[in-house]
Design a protein around this motif. Structure first.
Motif, PDB file in Angstrom:
ATOM      1  N   THR A   1     -10.931  -1.302  -8.006  1.00  0.00           N
ATOM      2  CA  THR A   1     -10.723  -0.102  -7.201  1.00  0.00           C
ATOM      3  C   THR A   1     -10.359  -0.472  -5.771  1.00  0.00           C
ATOM      4  OG1 THR A   1     -12.303   1.094  -8.584  1.00  0.00           O
ATOM      5  CG2 THR A   1     -11.788   2.058  -6.431  1.00  0.00           C
ATOM      6  N   LEU A   2     -11.024  -1.465  -5.214  1.00  0.00           N
ATOM      7  CA  LEU A   2     -10.692  -1.914  -3.862  1.00  0.00           C
ATOM      8  C   LEU A   2      -9.279  -2.471  -3.804  1.00  0.00           C
ATOM      9  CD1 LEU A   2     -14.067  -3.612  -2.831  1.00  0.00           C
ATOM     10  CD2 LEU A   2     -13.199  -1.369  -2.128  1.00  0.00           C
ATOM     11  N   GLU A   3      -8.849  -3.167  -4.866  1.00  0.00           N
ATOM     12  CA  GLU A   3      -7.472  -3.667  -4.906  1.00  0.00           C
ATOM     13  C   GLU A   3      -6.469  -2.508  -4.930  1.00  0.00           C
ATOM     14  OE1 GLU A   3      -8.489  -7.802  -7.358  1.00  0.00           O
ATOM     15  OE2 GLU A   3      -7.533  -6.110  -8.380  1.00  0.00           O
ATOM     16  N   GLN A   4      -6.810  -1.445  -5.659  1.00  0.00           N
ATOM     17  CA  GLN A   4      -5.946  -0.271  -5.691  1.00  0.00           C
ATOM     18  C   GLN A   4      -5.834   0.376  -4.307  1.00  0.00           C
ATOM     19  OE1 GLN A   4      -4.851   1.800  -9.051  1.00  0.00           O
ATOM     20  NE2 GLN A   4      -4.329  -0.365  -9.028  1.00  0.00           N
ATOM     21  N   ILE A   5      -6.966   0.507  -3.628  1.00  0.00           N
ATOM     22  CA  ILE A   5      -6.957   1.063  -2.270  1.00  0.00           C
ATOM     23  C   ILE A   5      -6.107   0.192  -1.353  1.00  0.00           C
ATOM     24  CG2 ILE A   5      -8.407   1.540  -0.243  1.00  0.00           C
ATOM     25  CD1 ILE A   5     -10.650   2.272  -2.269  1.00  0.00           C
ATOM     26  N   ASP A   6      -6.270  -1.114  -1.475  1.00  0.00           N
ATOM     27  CA  ASP A   6      -5.484  -2.046  -0.654  1.00  0.00           C
ATOM     28  C   ASP A   6      -3.990  -1.856  -0.903  1.00  0.00           C
ATOM     29  OD1 ASP A   6      -5.149  -4.664   0.933  1.00  0.00           O
ATOM     30  OD2 ASP A   6      -4.210  -5.155  -0.990  1.00  0.00           O
ATOM     31  N   TRP A   7      -3.599  -1.618  -2.172  1.00  0.00           N
ATOM     32  CA  TRP A   7      -2.178  -1.430  -2.464  1.00  0.00           C
ATOM     33  C   TRP A   7      -1.631  -0.218  -1.724  1.00  0.00           C
ATOM     34  CZ3 TRP A   7       0.926   2.374  -4.554  1.00  0.00           C
ATOM     35  CH2 TRP A   7       2.235   1.992  -4.870  1.00  0.00           C
ATOM     36  N   VAL A   8      -2.367   0.897  -1.707  1.00  0.00           N
ATOM     37  CA  VAL A   8      -1.893   2.090  -1.006  1.00  0.00           C
ATOM     38  C   VAL A   8      -1.796   1.815   0.492  1.00  0.00           C
ATOM     39  CG1 VAL A   8      -2.336   4.514  -0.498  1.00  0.00           C
ATOM     40  CG2 VAL A   8      -2.829   3.619  -2.789  1.00  0.00           C
ATOM     41  N   HIS A   9      -2.768   1.113   1.050  1.00  0.00           N
ATOM     42  CA  HIS A   9      -2.704   0.770   2.473  1.00  0.00           C
ATOM     43  C   HIS A   9      -1.491  -0.115   2.760  1.00  0.00           C
ATOM     44  CE1 HIS A   9      -6.631   2.107   4.336  1.00  0.00           C
ATOM     45  NE2 HIS A   9      -6.797   2.433   3.066  1.00  0.00           N
TER      46      HIS A   9
END
Length: 367
Positions: free
Chosen positions: A88-96
């Protein structure tokens, strides 16, 4: 074709759609581009302008008149524990990183004011929605961290139950929500995070509506009355949205729109797939409007979250086509604007104050 009013000419419909999009561009509730880019691009944010095999790219978002997108920061619920949290943190990082790579296209957004600022500056407001509470590893602390990172909604389950909430597509264990599940809903309310009831069982929908003090959303679901798929929403739940203030964001997934398509997709898939079109989506939109009311409907395409989409809605450039279909059925510009984005913008605005200052109250759950 159903109709809310007398149909109009194609030229008049086009003018109505343009008027609607001047009032409110599209704010979509659910898009899985981040997961698609994990699966097929090793999380790269390069080369996303146009010509991709995905349902989403920058050019198509512009054509689709999208001004706000809840990007799903999703991980498959086969991932568990710390692995789900990390994903989930990797997904958030992708959007950022997406917003950082294309600052002339995307703007990270946490609030209604951010969405309005993005629209005023010709940008696409990029919001975050976490799909499935398995991503928390049953940790309220992780939930609070996601809120601090800007995640605006949590879908209570995905395909399978969590330890405290029943999914629509799993055997019931909790008769909806456990006592801990009730406390999670209250904690979401305290944080100003939206409770997303897509993917949950009807019992969970009712339990959450009994508990919440804030509007809920269904980020990507359709109507059980037109197709009794477990991922759709029954009328007795839709009727509760008026009192709650929430929004059903109608999705474009063919299996949820058409019983014939679902039978084909879940069977041997022999022969051509049954036709599913924009008209089928419009039928679900109109049913939701009749039952829940014009203030309680929106759009949640689920692009890049399934393999096929209705004819005419094959990608994120298709929203104007759907609005045109509804305009041809007699919808006014004001009604289309409510559907396209104004309703979900209202829900975000109503929960902004808590999201901006969740530390002003004591957590409901600590561990």
């Amino acid at each position: 074709m159903t109709s809310t009013a007398a149909s109009i000419s194609a030229a008049s419909a086009a003018a109505v759609v343009e008027a609607a999009l001047k009032l409110s561009s599209v704010i979509d509730g659910h898009n899985d581009w981040a997961w698609e880019c994990r699966d097929t691009r090793d999380y790269s944010v390069e080369g996303l302008e146009a010509g991709l095999s995905t349902d989403t790219d920058i050019a198509r978002l512009r054509t689709g008149r999208v001004v706000g997108q809840f990007w799903s920061v999703y991980v498959n619920d086969k991932l568990a524990g710390a692995e789900a949290v990390q994903g989930t943190l990797e997904q958030i990082d992708w959007v950022h990183r997406l917003a950082g790579r294309y600052p002339d296209t995307f703007m990270l957004a946490r609030s209604a004011a951010d969405i309005e600022e993005a629209r005023a500056n010709g940008l696409i407001a990029s919001l975050l929605g976490a799909e499935g509470a398995h991503c928390l590893n049953d940790s309220p602390a992780v939930l609070r961290v996601l809120a601090r990172l800007g995640v605006r909604y949590l879908t209570l389950t995905h395909v399978h139950n969590t330890s405290w909430a029943d999914s629509a597509t799993d055997a019931a264990e909790h008769d909806g929500l456990t006592a801990r599940g009730v406390d999670y809903v209250r904690e979401l309310n305290r944080l100003g995070m939206l409770v997303d009831l897509s993917h949950v069982s009807p019992a969970t929908m009712h339990a959450a509506l009994d508990t919440t003090d804030s509007p809920v959303i269904f980020s990507h679901s359709s109507c059980s009355a037109l197709h009794d798929h477990p991922r759709n929403v029954p009328d007795d739940v839709l009727r509760r949205l008026a009192a709650n203030g929430g929004v059903l964001m109608v999705t474009f997934v063919p299996q949820f729109l058409s019983a014939d398509y679902a039978a084909w997709a879940e069977g041997a898939m022999t022969g051509p797939a049954p036709r599913v079109t924009i008209s089928d989506v419009a039928n679900h939109v109109e049913h939701a409007r009749r039952v829940a009311g014009i203030r309680h409907i929106g759009l949640g395409g689920d692009f890049d979250g399934t393999e096929e989409f209705p004819i005419g809605l094959e990608g994120v450039d298709g929203y104007p086509g759907l609005l045109t279909e509804l305009a041809l059925r007699g919808w006014t510009a004001e009604e289309l604007a409510a559907l396209a984005g104004q309703n979900v913008l209202r829900v975000v605005r109503e929960t902004d104050a808590r999201f901006a200052a969740p530390t002003s109250s004591t957590p409901i759950l600590v561990r």
